[in-house]
Design an enzyme around this catalytic site. Structure first.
Site, short mmCIF file in Angstrom:
data_model
loop_
_atom_site.label_atom_id
_atom_site.label_comp_id
_atom_site.label_asym_id
_atom_site.label_seq_id
_atom_site.Cartn_x
_atom_site.Cartn_y
_atom_site.Cartn_z
N GLU A 99 -33.97 34.18 -47.62
CA GLU A 99 -34.80 33.71 -48.72
C GLU A 99 -35.83 34.79 -49.03
OE1 GLU A 99 -36.40 29.77 -48.00
OE2 GLU A 99 -34.58 28.86 -48.81
N THR A 147 -38.69 30.69 -52.21
CA THR A 147 -37.71 31.69 -52.65
C THR A 147 -37.98 32.09 -54.09
OG1 THR A 147 -36.12 30.65 -51.20
CG2 THR A 147 -35.26 32.19 -52.82
N ASP A 192 -37.40 34.24 -45.27
CA ASP A 192 -37.38 32.97 -44.56
C ASP A 192 -35.93 32.56 -44.32
OD1 ASP A 192 -38.80 30.80 -43.40
OD2 ASP A 192 -38.25 29.57 -45.11
N GLN A 226 -29.38 22.59 -42.37
CA GLN A 226 -30.38 21.98 -43.26
C GLN A 226 -29.84 20.72 -43.94
OE1 GLN A 226 -31.93 24.85 -46.03
NE2 GLN A 226 -33.34 23.43 -47.02
N GLU A 274 -39.06 36.08 -50.35
CA GLU A 274 -40.37 35.47 -50.63
C GLU A 274 -41.49 36.50 -50.55
OE1 GLU A 274 -41.38 31.80 -48.82
OE2 GLU A 274 -39.30 31.18 -48.46
N HIS A 319 -35.58 29.32 -58.70
CA HIS A 319 -34.87 28.92 -57.47
C HIS A 319 -34.84 27.39 -57.35
CE1 HIS A 319 -33.68 28.68 -53.23
NE2 HIS A 319 -34.73 27.91 -53.03
#
Lengths: 431, 431
Positions: A212, A363, A246, A253, A214, A143
């Site tokens: 994401e 991720t 997430d 961002q 995880e 990632h």
């Protein structure tokens, strides 16, 4: 591992006798959240089990701590330490085993069984931990590399520090929610045209809401402030693991993150699975992490070979029309840093880890594009359509889309998994 | 504002009758931490006051909540909301006033007075809040500009987003400590020679431990997840303010912070002052923030003119030899963003603020170099010596150095301040 006398435990359930994950339930007869474990399609209500007059004989480690299963979170149980978790899980496996030596306690005790062994669909699942601090790492090598290529090209994909330390940042604990909680699309500041000068953002719903994929690690035993946890001792500080989504708003961002990192793009929600798989349950599934050719610092060196877990992960999207497509399949082994390394790094300067703290892996993506743990990667930075079942396409998530993450490992009949980590995107609040 | 009958209240005390800050104390006769207010050189123990049989007549807002002052943190009191804080503070001011209309309650009640009114030096002060989440902003304009010039030159000192939104990042709640707690110099990864290739960090004690002079804001009333707090309503969500020293390790920061922001360089410790000055106590000291010429987004627009506070701040360093030098004097008005704007931005995407959450202003520096809130600025990026009393010099902090921050406002006899926010640097843990 033997089989269980509990009915309806299929060979494909992630909640086999080999697992025994812990969670927080409430029931129609006891609406106060309290502790249970999952077994097949059932849960065993440990608050009810604790009413048995042989309870402390069966669980001597809980003598004087009988109320630990009446708590509204797993924090008090987690704080008892890994030895206690191991003993309690072993005893529960014994009680639920087809070859149990104590059938009179539960299997043949119809009155207790009726009250303690409940269909999972009849109980409500709650956030399992009170999370004091949430830290998200960036240990998913593929990632980090894929995203780095998008922004800086293949020559500079990874920052120079990436292979020297597990990069991470502080996340937001207050917006961690349990699987099933609706996810409201965030409003935020967005720079629609990054090339125009002067730069002029707008405020509105994120157009690039992403998942994401995880793995989350939960701390059991705290360290004192100023006393780092050594990598060799870090396993003893771990309670267990959850799946973690997430949620991220990529457009928010991109504008906000310079120079201090992600903020509103991440703090609107992070979803975790309701069942905490104990560290011991994942021990048989250890494997090697992604090789790091860098000569790392001593405090990060782990003498063990197998420092991560090979958990099969998959992600489904269900559209508002009800069509479901599996968009990613990968493994949790795709990490360059292990959780013990993350813990050793996090506490190196003396930062105290507390019971219930959550560490995210970052991720997780595999080397193949179909193993991507985010839409950012699947859509090549939002530039290509992802084909879904029913002629539908996506680059990022639409209102009404539901993301389901699953993760499990082990052979049929002995599977160890998390169940589902689900969230559905709701329309943004009108501004 | 009238004067008080409490003895030894000097005209220069930050704890005048006009203030009445709240804190958590323990005493030799009651070692369980509980609530008190400060007045001059004394504290009024509110847990003791709550034993008076007229207590709920005096404090009707606390009827049925009498235990709120027996709690080990101020969170339960903070959660009652700003109207209750105002009423309780008013009644305490009435009881302590030289013109009190109820002298029989405390002033003339020798038995209660002996137990409730205690010398401050006889009590131990504790962390006043249980902080769920800590967010640090970057609203100190002159600091952001000065640091930006060091790293990117005057043309690009501020990032393009700086005047559009209050830049912030998630900090670490577990390492927030009360004034007086020793600060252990952190070990960390440091890149001694950033120009050498390949880049090779070492692990060791930070050589660039710094302070950051900040004002902290504490949340009283939470918002529901998904429901942003409007800028015009944000004041109602604020409990009060503390001084904050966000200790920083600049060399660790420089290597770790790309691309996700500061981490171990910040999470080893953040110190707050023990007394929370209620929002109402600072109302008379409002002034204008630094002008922002950018056309900001609607959700950040505050109709008020005076959105920040003019609190005189000063920083002392005391060397291990005992020499003390005041190295900075500035004002908390040096912010480009107000706390209501920070709260509106933080919650814009739906992030829930919880009772006890701490928001840091970011380092506060004035326009003059002698008004700098960090050694990074005072030493021009570690390149110039800062002259101290006794022929000593510093660029960053040495082991044994003590930093004391003070802040107060108002006229003699009516001063409103925080007392001291102190931390002493201890030698790093041997690796």
């Amino acid at each position: 591992m033997s089989s269980t006398w509990v009915p309806d435990v299929s060979s494909e359930t992630p909640f086999s006798l080999a697992n025994i994950p812990f969670g927080i339930i409430s029931t129609s007869s006891d609406p106060a959240p309290h502790v249970a474990v999952a077994i097949g399609l059932h849960v065993l209500d440990l608050k009810v089990l604790a009413t048995h007059d042989k309870f402390t004989e069966l669980f001597p480690a809980l003598l004087g701590k009988e109320n630990v299963f009446s708590e509204p979170t797993l924090n008090a149980f987690a704080a008892l330490g890994r030895g206690v978790h191991r003993d309690v899980r072993n005893t529960i496996q014994q009680l639920l085993s087809a070859e149990t030596t104590r059938p009179e306690i539960l299997r043949d005790n119809e009155e207790l069984r009726q009250k303690a062994l409940l269909p999972q669909r009849s109980v409500k699942l709650h956030l399992p931990m009170s999370v004091g601090d949430y830290t998200d790492f960036y240990a998913g090598y593929h990632h980090a590399y894929a995203v780095g290529v998008m922004f800086r090209g293949p020559q500079n994909a990874l920052q120079p520090n990436y292979t020297h330390l597990p990069v991470g940042y502080h996340g937001r604990a207050s917006s961690i929610v349990v699987s099933g909680t609706p996810i409201r699309r965030p409003n935020g500041q967005i720079l629609l045209d990054p090339t125009a000068e002067p730069k002029q953002p707008i405020t509105g719903p994120s157009r690039r809401v992403d998942m994401e994929l995880e793995l989350g690690c939960i701390i059991a035993t705290p360290n004192r402030m100023g006393s780092p946890i050594k990598v060799a001792e870090a396993e003893d500080h771990i309670f267990g693991y959850v799946l973690l989504n997430d949620w991220s708003a990529r457009d928010i961002q991109m504008w906000e993150y310079v120079p201090l990192g992600p903020f509103n793009s991440k703090n609107f929600a992070s979803t975790i699975s309701p069942w905490v798989v104990l560290a011991d349950a994942l021990e048989p599934f250890r494997t090697k992490a992604i090789e790091n050719k860098t000569a790392i610092q001593d405090y990060l060196k782990d003498v063990r070979e197998d420092t991560v877990f090979d958990i099969e992960l998959e992600v489904d999207i269900r559209t508002p029309e009800g069509d479901t497509t599996t968009i990613s399949r990968t493994s949790s082994k795709n990490l360059m840093w292990s959780f013990p390394q993350m813990i050793a790094h996090h506490s190196l300067g003396g930062c105290p880890m507390k019971t219930g703290d959550l560490l995210g892996s970052g991720t997780i993506s595999g080397p193949d594009p179909r193993e991507s743990g985010s839409f950012l990667e699947l859509s090549k930075g939002g530039k290509e359509d992802i084909m879904l079942y029913g002629m539908d396409v996506r680059r990022f998530l639409k209102d009404g889309d539901t993301i389901t993450i699953r993760g499990s490992c082990g052979k049929a009949g002995q599977r160890v998994g998390f169940g589902e980590c689900i969230g559905r995107i709701e329309t943004a609040v009108p501004l």
